[in-house]
Motif scaffolding. Structure first.
Motif, mmCIF file in Angstrom:
data_model
loop_
_atom_site.group_PDB
_atom_site.id
_atom_site.type_symbol
_atom_site.label_atom_id
_atom_site.label_comp_id
_atom_site.label_asym_id
_atom_site.label_seq_id
_atom_site.Cartn_x
_atom_site.Cartn_y
_atom_site.Cartn_z
ATOM 1 N N ASP A 157 -7.218 -10.393 4.987
ATOM 2 C CA ASP A 157 -7.790 -9.643 6.110
ATOM 3 C C ASP A 157 -7.149 -8.274 6.229
ATOM 4 O OD1 ASP A 157 -9.377 -9.424 8.654
ATOM 5 O OD2 ASP A 157 -7.360 -9.184 9.455
ATOM 6 N N GLN A 158 -5.840 -8.200 5.991
ATOM 7 C CA GLN A 158 -5.145 -6.925 6.110
ATOM 8 C C GLN A 158 -5.600 -5.939 5.029
ATOM 9 O OE1 GLN A 158 -3.690 -9.944 6.498
ATOM 10 N NE2 GLN A 158 -3.457 -9.668 8.707
ATOM 11 N N VAL A 159 -5.860 -6.445 3.817
ATOM 12 C CA VAL A 159 -6.358 -5.582 2.745
ATOM 13 C C VAL A 159 -7.695 -4.965 3.150
ATOM 14 C CG1 VAL A 159 -7.170 -5.490 0.349
ATOM 15 C CG2 VAL A 159 -5.129 -6.824 0.921
ATOM 16 N N ILE A 160 -8.558 -5.791 3.752
ATOM 17 C CA ILE A 160 -9.879 -5.289 4.162
ATOM 18 C C ILE A 160 -9.770 -4.423 5.421
ATOM 19 C CG2 ILE A 160 -12.177 -5.942 4.999
ATOM 20 C CD1 ILE A 160 -11.960 -8.486 3.309
ATOM 21 N N HIS A 161 -9.220 -5.005 6.492
ATOM 22 C CA HIS A 161 -9.293 -4.385 7.812
ATOM 23 C C HIS A 161 -8.348 -3.201 7.966
ATOM 24 C CE1 HIS A 161 -8.318 -4.046 12.165
ATOM 25 N NE2 HIS A 161 -9.598 -4.360 12.334
ATOM 26 N N ASP A 162 -7.133 -3.328 7.455
ATOM 27 C CA ASP A 162 -6.123 -2.306 7.719
ATOM 28 C C ASP A 162 -6.026 -1.248 6.616
ATOM 29 O OD1 ASP A 162 -5.582 -3.765 9.973
ATOM 30 O OD2 ASP A 162 -3.910 -4.849 9.089
ATOM 31 N N VAL A 163 -6.476 -1.599 5.415
ATOM 32 C CA VAL A 163 -6.356 -0.660 4.296
ATOM 33 C C VAL A 163 -7.720 -0.123 3.872
ATOM 34 C CG1 VAL A 163 -5.604 -0.354 1.901
ATOM 35 C CG2 VAL A 163 -4.201 -1.695 3.487
ATOM 36 N N ALA A 164 -8.575 -0.997 3.333
ATOM 37 C CA ALA A 164 -9.819 -0.522 2.722
ATOM 38 C C ALA A 164 -10.796 0.052 3.734
ATOM 39 C CB ALA A 164 -10.473 -1.663 1.946
ATOM 40 N N LEU A 165 -10.940 -0.591 4.881
ATOM 41 C CA LEU A 165 -11.880 -0.119 5.903
ATOM 42 C C LEU A 165 -11.520 1.296 6.359
ATOM 43 C CD1 LEU A 165 -14.286 -0.819 7.755
ATOM 44 C CD2 LEU A 165 -12.637 -1.720 9.398
ATOM 45 N N GLN A 166 -10.224 1.572 6.410
ATOM 46 C CA GLN A 166 -9.770 2.905 6.824
ATOM 47 C C GLN A 166 -9.524 3.823 5.633
ATOM 48 O OE1 GLN A 166 -7.370 2.506 10.746
ATOM 49 N NE2 GLN A 166 -6.484 0.979 9.369
ATOM 50 N N ASN A 167 -9.789 3.289 4.434
ATOM 51 C CA ASN A 167 -9.680 4.053 3.185
ATOM 52 C C ASN A 167 -8.310 4.712 3.038
ATOM 53 O OD1 ASN A 167 -10.708 4.868 0.721
ATOM 54 N ND2 ASN A 167 -11.652 6.721 1.528
ATOM 55 N N LEU A 168 -7.286 3.916 3.273
ATOM 56 C CA LEU A 168 -5.909 4.402 3.167
ATOM 57 C C LEU A 168 -5.377 4.089 1.773
ATOM 58 C CD1 LEU A 168 -4.611 3.214 6.651
ATOM 59 C CD2 LEU A 168 -5.223 5.546 5.975
ATOM 60 N N PRO A 169 -4.920 5.099 1.035
ATOM 61 C CA PRO A 169 -4.583 4.900 -0.377
ATOM 62 C C PRO A 169 -3.246 4.185 -0.631
ATOM 63 C CG PRO A 169 -4.267 7.190 0.224
ATOM 64 C CD PRO A 169 -4.882 6.530 1.417
ATOM 65 N N VAL A 170 -3.168 2.948 -0.175
ATOM 66 C CA VAL A 170 -2.035 2.083 -0.525
ATOM 67 C C VAL A 170 -2.134 1.743 -2.015
ATOM 68 C CG1 VAL A 170 -0.972 -0.183 -0.170
ATOM 69 C CG2 VAL A 170 -1.861 1.105 1.796
ATOM 70 N N ILE A 171 -0.992 1.695 -2.702
ATOM 71 C CA ILE A 171 -0.957 1.319 -4.113
ATOM 72 C C ILE A 171 -0.441 -0.120 -4.200
ATOM 73 C CG2 ILE A 171 -0.022 1.864 -6.392
ATOM 74 C CD1 ILE A 171 0.530 4.747 -5.206
ATOM 75 N N PHE A 172 -1.339 -1.057 -4.450
ATOM 76 C CA PHE A 172 -0.955 -2.455 -4.599
ATOM 77 C C PHE A 172 -0.596 -2.725 -6.060
ATOM 78 C CE2 PHE A 172 -3.908 -2.664 -0.946
ATOM 79 C CZ PHE A 172 -3.061 -3.244 -0.015
ATOM 80 N N CYS A 173 0.570 -3.266 -6.294
ATOM 81 C CA CYS A 173 0.970 -3.677 -7.637
ATOM 82 C C CYS A 173 1.023 -5.198 -7.653
ATOM 83 C CB CYS A 173 2.313 -3.061 -7.999
ATOM 84 S SG CYS A 173 2.244 -1.266 -8.145
ATOM 85 N N LEU A 174 0.057 -5.802 -8.336
ATOM 86 C CA LEU A 174 -0.125 -7.249 -8.288
ATOM 87 C C LEU A 174 0.509 -7.890 -9.519
ATOM 88 C CD1 LEU A 174 -3.774 -7.498 -6.947
ATOM 89 C CD2 LEU A 174 -1.630 -7.093 -5.716
ATOM 90 N N ASP A 175 1.733 -8.312 -9.356
ATOM 91 C CA ASP A 175 2.478 -8.990 -10.413
ATOM 92 C C ASP A 175 1.938 -10.405 -10.593
ATOM 93 O OD1 ASP A 175 4.447 -9.753 -12.208
ATOM 94 O OD2 ASP A 175 6.101 -9.003 -11.005
ATOM 95 N N ARG A 176 2.218 -10.985 -11.739
ATOM 96 C CA ARG A 176 1.819 -12.381 -12.049
ATOM 97 C C ARG A 176 0.316 -12.577 -11.949
ATOM 98 N NH1 ARG A 176 7.316 -11.472 -12.039
ATOM 99 N NH2 ARG A 176 8.528 -13.413 -12.104
#
Length: 591
Positions: free
Chosen positions: A366-385
Motif C-alpha cells: 500500500d505504501q508503494v502505491i499510495h505514498d510513492v507512486a500515486l504522488q510520483n515521488l522518485p524513491v529508488i527501491f533496490c530489491l535484493d533477493r
C-alpha cells in the motif's frame, strides 16, 4: 554407548515422562544435536540455540498441539521441530523434499501457524484465542514466542493494541536477546535494555496496554521457566512474559559473533570455527555491488541516503553505515515505515535508496502505491533477493515483484543483466529521475570479477541486442539472460536464434519489440519471476495490442508455491534451467 534422553523423545508426551531434573541434560543434548547437523547441512543456528530451555519448558508445561504455540519468526523453531516428531528427519532441513526451515501448518500438527516472515504471531494467536472464546473453549491456551526485534514491528503493535482490550486467553512470550539477524534498533530496544537494568520508568509499556506483565526472567533457567509458565497457565486473559536469552547459547563463537552465526554456513561442530571457502577469485555478490556502489555515489552526492528495514548486513548497507553513518538508516523490521520514510525524504529533496528484500516489499504494498507512486515521488527501491532464493523456501522467494509492481502507474522496473548494469542504473537513478524506480537483483554472485567500471548513464526504456538471429527471438530480463546466452552459444547451429536483453520491464522498449515482432516468427520470453502477470505477460500484451501474429512461449515460475531446495533444483522444477531452456528453443526451431 549409553542411551541419550533425546533418543527416547518423539513427541511432547515423551518429554513429559522425564523428571524435571533431567531437563538440563536434555537441553544440552538438543543443542549438540542442532550444532552437529547444522554444521554440515547449513541453516539458521543462533536463534534456535538461544531458546532451547524455553522450547523444552513450553512443551513440558503446555498441552501441545491442543494448546496453540506459534514461533515468530520461525528461525528459532529447530528445537520445537526436534521435540515434535521431526528429529529423525531433521537432517533434511531446508533440502529438496525435506522439512522446512520454518514452521508449516501442513508439515506438522504442532506447527500452529506458518511463520517465515516476522511479527505475525500476535495477530494470529489472538485470532485463534478469540475463535476459541466464540466456540466456548475457554480452557485452551494460546502462546506466541516473539523476539525483541520482531515485536517492534508495526503489525506486532497492532496485535498488542487489540489484544489488550480483549479477554482472550493469550500468552505472549517476549524472547529478548537484543538481536534479530542484525542487532535490534530503536527506542523500544532502549526501553527493554532499561527494563533489564532496572532503570526503566515506573510505567511498564505492556501493562499500559493491559497485558499482565511478568519478568524479566532468565530464559536459560529451566526450573524458573517451568515455575512461571505453570503459574501463567492458570491466569486468564492477555499476558506477557519477558524472557532474557542469549542468541547462540552453548556455542562460544555463536554467542560472540551473533550476526555471522545466525546462518553461518558450514562450520566445525567441535571447535565452532567456520570452514573456510576456497580462495579463488570470484565475482562479487550483488548485495555487495549495491553496498559499495551506494557509498561511491553518496561520497559525491550529499543528498543520497540509504534505508534498510533490519537487514544492514544482508543488504550490505552496512558499508554505508560504517562510512557515512549519518545518512544510512536501519529502521528495524518496519517495511511500511521504510517506504513512507523514503517518500518523505524525497519530498524534501533527498535521494533515498530504499533497500528491501523482494519478498519483504510485499509487506509494504500500500505504501508503494499510495505514498510513492500515486504522488510520483522518485524513491529508488533496490530489491535484493529477487527471483528464487533457494533453501529459505516459499516464504522468501522474490518471484512476485514484477507482477505486483508492473500494474502500478509511474513506477519504472529494472532488472540488470549483470553487476555492471546494476552499478550503472544506480548511477542513472541518482542523476534525477522523474519517477520512482524498482531495481531487482538476485541473491548470489554476479558474472564479472572486474566489475568496478566507470559509470555510464542508461537510457530509460532501452534494451540490448546480444545476438542477431533470423527465426526465433529469445527475450530475457535480468541475470537469467546470462544463462540464456550460454544455452544459445552451446547450440550447434544457432544462426536462427536471436537474443535480446530487456532490463526495463516497465517501460518496455517498444521500438525494439516492434522490430522483433516484424523480423522473427517466434518469441520466447524468460524471467526468474512468476509467469502470471510477469515480464512474459507484458510481451504478450504488446504483441496482442499491436495485432502481431508471432508464436509466443513464456518461461518463468509457474502458478504454484515453489518450496525449498538448492537453486539448481528449484530452477529445474520451475523449468527455467539450462536443459529446459535449450529444449524450448529446439522445439520452436523444429516446429
Amino acid at each position: 554407548m549409553p542411551k541419550t534422553l533425546l533418543s527416547t523423545i518423539n513427541s511432547p508426551n515423551d518429554l513429559k515422562r522425564l523428571a524435571q531434573e533431567q531437563l538440563p541434560q536434555l537441553a544440552q543434548e538438543i543443542r549438540s544435536f542442532i550444532i552437529t547437523i547444522v554444521a554440515t547441512k547449513e541453516g539458521h543456528l543462533g536463534a534456535s540455540l538461544g531458546v532451547v530451555e524455553l522450547t523444552i519448558a513450553l512443551h513440558y508445561v503446555f498441552n501441545t498441539p491442543i494448546d496453540n504455540l506459534i514461533w515468530d519468526v520461525g528461525h528459532q523453531a529447530y528445537g520445537h521441530k526436534i521435540l515434535t516428531g521431526r528429529k529423525d528427519v531433521f537432517e533434511t532441513n531446508r533440502q529438496l523434499n525435506g522439512i522446512s526451515g520454518f514452521p508449516k501448518i501442513d508439515e506438522s500438527i504442532y506447527d500452529a501457524f506458518g511463520t517465515g516472515h516476522s511479527s505475525t504471531s500476535i495477530s494470529a494467536i489472538l485470532g485463534m484465542a478469540i475463535a476459541a472464546n466464540i466456540k466456548g473453549d475457554i480452557t485452551k491456551n494460546h502462546i506466541a514466542v516473539i523476539g525483541d526485534a520482531s515485536i517492534a514491528s508495526g503489525m506486532a503493535f497492532e496485535g498488542l493494541n487489540h489484544g489488550g482490550v480483549t479477554n482472550a486467553n493469550v500468552l505472549i512470550i517476549l524472547n529478548d536477546n537484543a538481536i534479530g539477524i542484525d542487532p535490534s534498533v530503536g527506542a523500544l530496544k532502549k526501553y527493554l535494555t532499561n527494563v533489564k537494568k532496572g532503570t526503566a520508568k515506573d510505567e511498564n509499556i505492556f501493562e499500559c496496554l493491559n497485558f499482565n506483565y511478568t519478568g524479566p526472567i532468565d530464559g536459560h533457567n529451566i526450573n524458573d521457566l517451568i515455575k512461571e509458565l505453570k503459574r501463567l497457565q492458570n491466569i486468564k486473559g492477555p499476558k506477557l512474559l519477558h524472557v532474557i536469552t542469549t542468541k547462540g547459547k552453548g556455542l562460544k563463537q555463536a554467542e560472540e559473533n551473533q550476526v555471522t552465526y545466525h546462518a553461518p554456513g558450514k562450520f566445525n561442530k567441535t571447535t565452532g570455527d567456520l570452514i573456510p571457502k576456497n580462495n579463488l577469485v570470484q565475482a562479487p555478490k550483488y548485495q555487495d555491488v549495491f553496498g559499495h556502489t551506494i557509498v561511491e555515489l553518496a561520497l559525491n552526492n550529499k543528498n543520497i541516503v540509504g534505508i534498510t528495514p533490519a537487514m544492514p548486513t544482508g543488504s550490505s548497507l552496512k558499508y554505508m553505515m560504517e562510512k557515512i553513518p549519518d545518512r544510512a538508516f536501519d529502521v528495524g523490521i518496519a517495511e511500511q515505515h521504510a517506504v513512507t520514510l523514503a517518500a518523505g525524504m524525497v519530498k524534501e529533496g533527498l535521494i533515498p535508496f530504499c533497500n528491501i528484500y523482494s519478498t519483504f516489499l510485499q509487506r509494504a504494498y500500500d505504501q508503494v502505491i499510495h505514498d510513492v507512486a500515486l504522488q510520483n515521488l522518485p524513491v529508488i527501491f533496490c530489491l535484493d533477493r529477487a527471483g528464487l532464493v533457494g533453501q529459505d523456501g516459499a516464504t522468501h522467494h522474490g518471484i512476485y515483484d514484477i507482477a505486483f509492481l508492473r500494474c502500478i502507474p509511474n513506477l519504472i522496473i529494472f532488472a540488470p543483466l549483470n553487476e555492471i548494469e546494476l552499478r550503472n542504473i544506480m548511477y542513472t537513478a541518482q542523476l534525477g529521475l522523474k519517477h520512482p524506480i524498482a531495481i531487482r537483483y538476485p541473491r548470489g554472485r554476479g558474472e564479472n570479477v572486474d566489475w568496478k567500471k566507470k559509470f555510464k548513464k542508461i537510457n530509460i526504456g532501452s534494451s540490448q541486442e546480444l545476438k542477431k538471429g533470423t527465426k526465433i527471438a529469445v527475450i530475457s530480463t535480468g541475470t537469467i539472460g546470462n544463462l540464456v546466452s550460454k544455452v544459445i552459444n552451446d547450440l550447434d547451429s544457432n544462426t536462427e536464434i536471436g537474443h535480446y536483453s530487456m532490463p526495463f520491464i516497465k517501460p518496455l522498449d517498444t521500438n525494439r519489440l516492434k522490430s522483433i515482432c516484424t523480423n522473427y516468427e517466434a518469441i520466447i520470453s524468460i524471467e526468474d519471476g512468476c509467469i502470471s502477470g510477469g515480464f512474459g505477460s507484458a510481451i504478450s500484451e504488446f504483441v496482442l495490442d499491436n495485432t502481431y501474429k508471432n508464436t509466443i512461449k513464456i518461461l518463468g515460475v509457474p502458478d504454484v508455491f515453489i518450496e525449498h531446495g538448492s537453486l539448481e533444483e528449484l530452477h529445474k522444477i520451475a523449468k527455467i534451467d539450462y536443459t529446459t531452456i535449450k529444449k524450448s528453443i529446439n522445439e520452436l526451431r523444429l516446429s
